[in-house]
Design a protein around this motif. Sequence first.
Motif, short mmCIF file in Angstrom:
data_model
loop_
_atom_site.label_atom_id
_atom_site.label_comp_id
_atom_site.label_asym_id
_atom_site.label_seq_id
_atom_site.Cartn_x
_atom_site.Cartn_y
_atom_site.Cartn_z
N MET A 1 0.85 -1.17 0.00
CA MET A 1 0.00 0.00 0.00
C MET A 1 0.90 1.24 0.00
O MET A 1 1.92 1.27 0.65
CB MET A 1 -0.89 0.01 1.24
CG MET A 1 -1.81 1.21 1.28
SD MET A 1 -2.80 1.43 2.78
CE MET A 1 -3.65 -0.09 2.93
N ASN A 2 0.47 2.24 -0.75
CA ASN A 2 1.18 3.50 -0.75
C ASN A 2 0.20 4.62 -0.39
O ASN A 2 -0.99 4.39 -0.21
CB ASN A 2 1.85 3.75 -2.10
CG ASN A 2 0.86 3.80 -3.24
OD1 ASN A 2 -0.25 4.32 -3.09
ND2 ASN A 2 1.23 3.26 -4.39
N LEU A 3 0.70 5.84 -0.29
CA LEU A 3 -0.13 6.96 0.13
C LEU A 3 -1.32 7.17 -0.81
O LEU A 3 -2.43 7.43 -0.36
CB LEU A 3 0.70 8.24 0.22
CG LEU A 3 -0.08 9.51 0.56
CD1 LEU A 3 -0.73 9.39 1.94
CD2 LEU A 3 0.81 10.73 0.49
N PHE A 4 -1.11 6.99 -2.10
CA PHE A 4 -2.20 7.19 -3.05
C PHE A 4 -3.33 6.18 -2.82
O PHE A 4 -4.50 6.55 -2.73
CB PHE A 4 -1.69 7.08 -4.50
CG PHE A 4 -2.78 7.15 -5.52
CD1 PHE A 4 -3.40 8.35 -5.80
CD2 PHE A 4 -3.20 6.00 -6.17
CE1 PHE A 4 -4.42 8.43 -6.73
CE2 PHE A 4 -4.23 6.06 -7.10
CZ PHE A 4 -4.84 7.27 -7.38
N VAL A 5 -3.01 4.92 -2.68
CA VAL A 5 -4.01 3.88 -2.44
C VAL A 5 -4.69 4.11 -1.10
O VAL A 5 -5.91 4.02 -0.98
CB VAL A 5 -3.36 2.47 -2.50
CG1 VAL A 5 -4.34 1.39 -2.07
CG2 VAL A 5 -2.83 2.20 -3.90
N PHE A 6 -3.91 4.43 -0.09
CA PHE A 6 -4.45 4.73 1.24
C PHE A 6 -5.44 5.89 1.17
O PHE A 6 -6.56 5.80 1.67
CB PHE A 6 -3.29 5.06 2.19
CG PHE A 6 -3.72 5.64 3.50
CD1 PHE A 6 -4.27 4.84 4.49
CD2 PHE A 6 -3.56 6.99 3.75
CE1 PHE A 6 -4.66 5.38 5.71
CE2 PHE A 6 -3.95 7.54 4.96
CZ PHE A 6 -4.49 6.73 5.94
N GLY A 31 1.34 8.27 10.61
CA GLY A 31 0.96 7.52 11.81
C GLY A 31 0.90 6.03 11.55
O GLY A 31 1.31 5.21 12.39
N ILE A 32 0.40 5.66 10.39
CA ILE A 32 0.32 4.24 10.04
C ILE A 32 1.71 3.66 9.76
O ILE A 32 2.01 2.54 10.14
CB ILE A 32 -0.61 4.05 8.81
CG1 ILE A 32 -2.04 4.28 9.25
CG2 ILE A 32 -0.42 2.68 8.18
CD1 ILE A 32 -3.01 4.33 8.10
N ARG A 33 2.53 4.43 9.12
CA ARG A 33 3.87 3.95 8.76
C ARG A 33 4.82 3.89 9.95
O ARG A 33 5.79 3.15 9.93
CB ARG A 33 4.47 4.84 7.67
CG ARG A 33 3.62 4.94 6.45
CD ARG A 33 4.10 4.34 5.21
NE ARG A 33 5.52 4.25 5.08
CZ ARG A 33 6.12 3.28 4.43
NH1 ARG A 33 5.41 2.34 3.85
NH2 ARG A 33 7.41 3.23 4.31
N ASN A 34 4.52 4.66 10.98
CA ASN A 34 5.39 4.71 12.15
C ASN A 34 5.55 3.31 12.77
O ASN A 34 4.57 2.59 12.96
CB ASN A 34 4.82 5.68 13.19
CG ASN A 34 5.72 5.84 14.38
OD1 ASN A 34 6.93 6.06 14.24
ND2 ASN A 34 5.16 5.72 15.56
N LYS A 38 2.10 -0.22 9.32
CA LYS A 38 1.44 -0.67 8.09
C LYS A 38 1.33 -2.19 8.02
O LYS A 38 0.45 -2.72 7.37
CB LYS A 38 2.17 -0.13 6.86
CG LYS A 38 3.56 -0.70 6.68
CD LYS A 38 4.31 -0.04 5.56
CE LYS A 38 5.69 -0.59 5.37
NZ LYS A 38 6.56 -0.57 6.54
N LEU A 39 2.19 -2.88 8.75
CA LEU A 39 2.14 -4.35 8.75
C LEU A 39 0.91 -4.87 9.49
O LEU A 39 0.51 -6.02 9.29
CB LEU A 39 3.41 -4.92 9.39
CG LEU A 39 4.72 -4.55 8.68
CD1 LEU A 39 5.91 -5.08 9.45
CD2 LEU A 39 4.72 -5.05 7.24
N ALA A 40 0.29 -4.04 10.31
CA ALA A 40 -0.88 -4.47 11.08
C ALA A 40 -2.20 -4.14 10.38
O ALA A 40 -3.26 -4.62 10.80
CB ALA A 40 -0.87 -3.81 12.45
N ILE A 41 -2.16 -3.36 9.30
CA ILE A 41 -3.39 -2.88 8.65
C ILE A 41 -4.28 -4.04 8.20
O ILE A 41 -5.48 -4.03 8.44
CB ILE A 41 -3.06 -1.97 7.46
CG1 ILE A 41 -2.45 -0.66 7.95
CG2 ILE A 41 -4.28 -1.70 6.60
CD1 ILE A 41 -3.39 0.20 8.74
N ASP A 42 -3.71 -5.02 7.53
CA ASP A 42 -4.54 -6.12 7.03
C ASP A 42 -5.28 -6.82 8.16
O ASP A 42 -6.47 -7.13 8.05
CB ASP A 42 -3.70 -7.13 6.25
CG ASP A 42 -3.26 -6.61 4.89
OD1 ASP A 42 -3.92 -5.68 4.38
OD2 ASP A 42 -2.28 -7.13 4.34
#
Length: 129
Positions: A1-6, A31-34, A38-42
């Motif tokens: 995922m990148n900023l555009f998709v997010f 905040g998500i990338r910190n 991002k590994l927890a999003i799914d």
Amino acid sequence: MNLFVFSRGLTTVFGLYTWPSESELWDMWAGIRNNDGKLAIDGLLQYINQRKKFRRRWVGALASVTIPIHFIYGPLDPVNLYPEFLELYGKTLPWSTMSILDDHHISHYPQIEDAIGSLNAYMGFINSL
């Protein structure tokens, strides 16, 4: 995922006139990338599929709570559709209270889309206890 998709996915649950600014999107993305968040999003987003699968259990848990609950609701929420959401929770949780924000541009994230309205609704609830 990148900023555009997010950004594309996130803005679909905001009201048409309450989209976060580019700066706010960058802040949310940071905040998500910190700390590899991002590994927890799914895993976190699994609640979307689980809402239907475990609906009875989740609503049952809300219905059995013995403390006051207050919902702050944006009437354009595409996730919890109006008026079905209000009818369902009004019948299921008759002891709970709800604030429907006045601005009919508010959607799924009222705390971001109408921070003052959300704060006023929350404080009204707290002061009623």
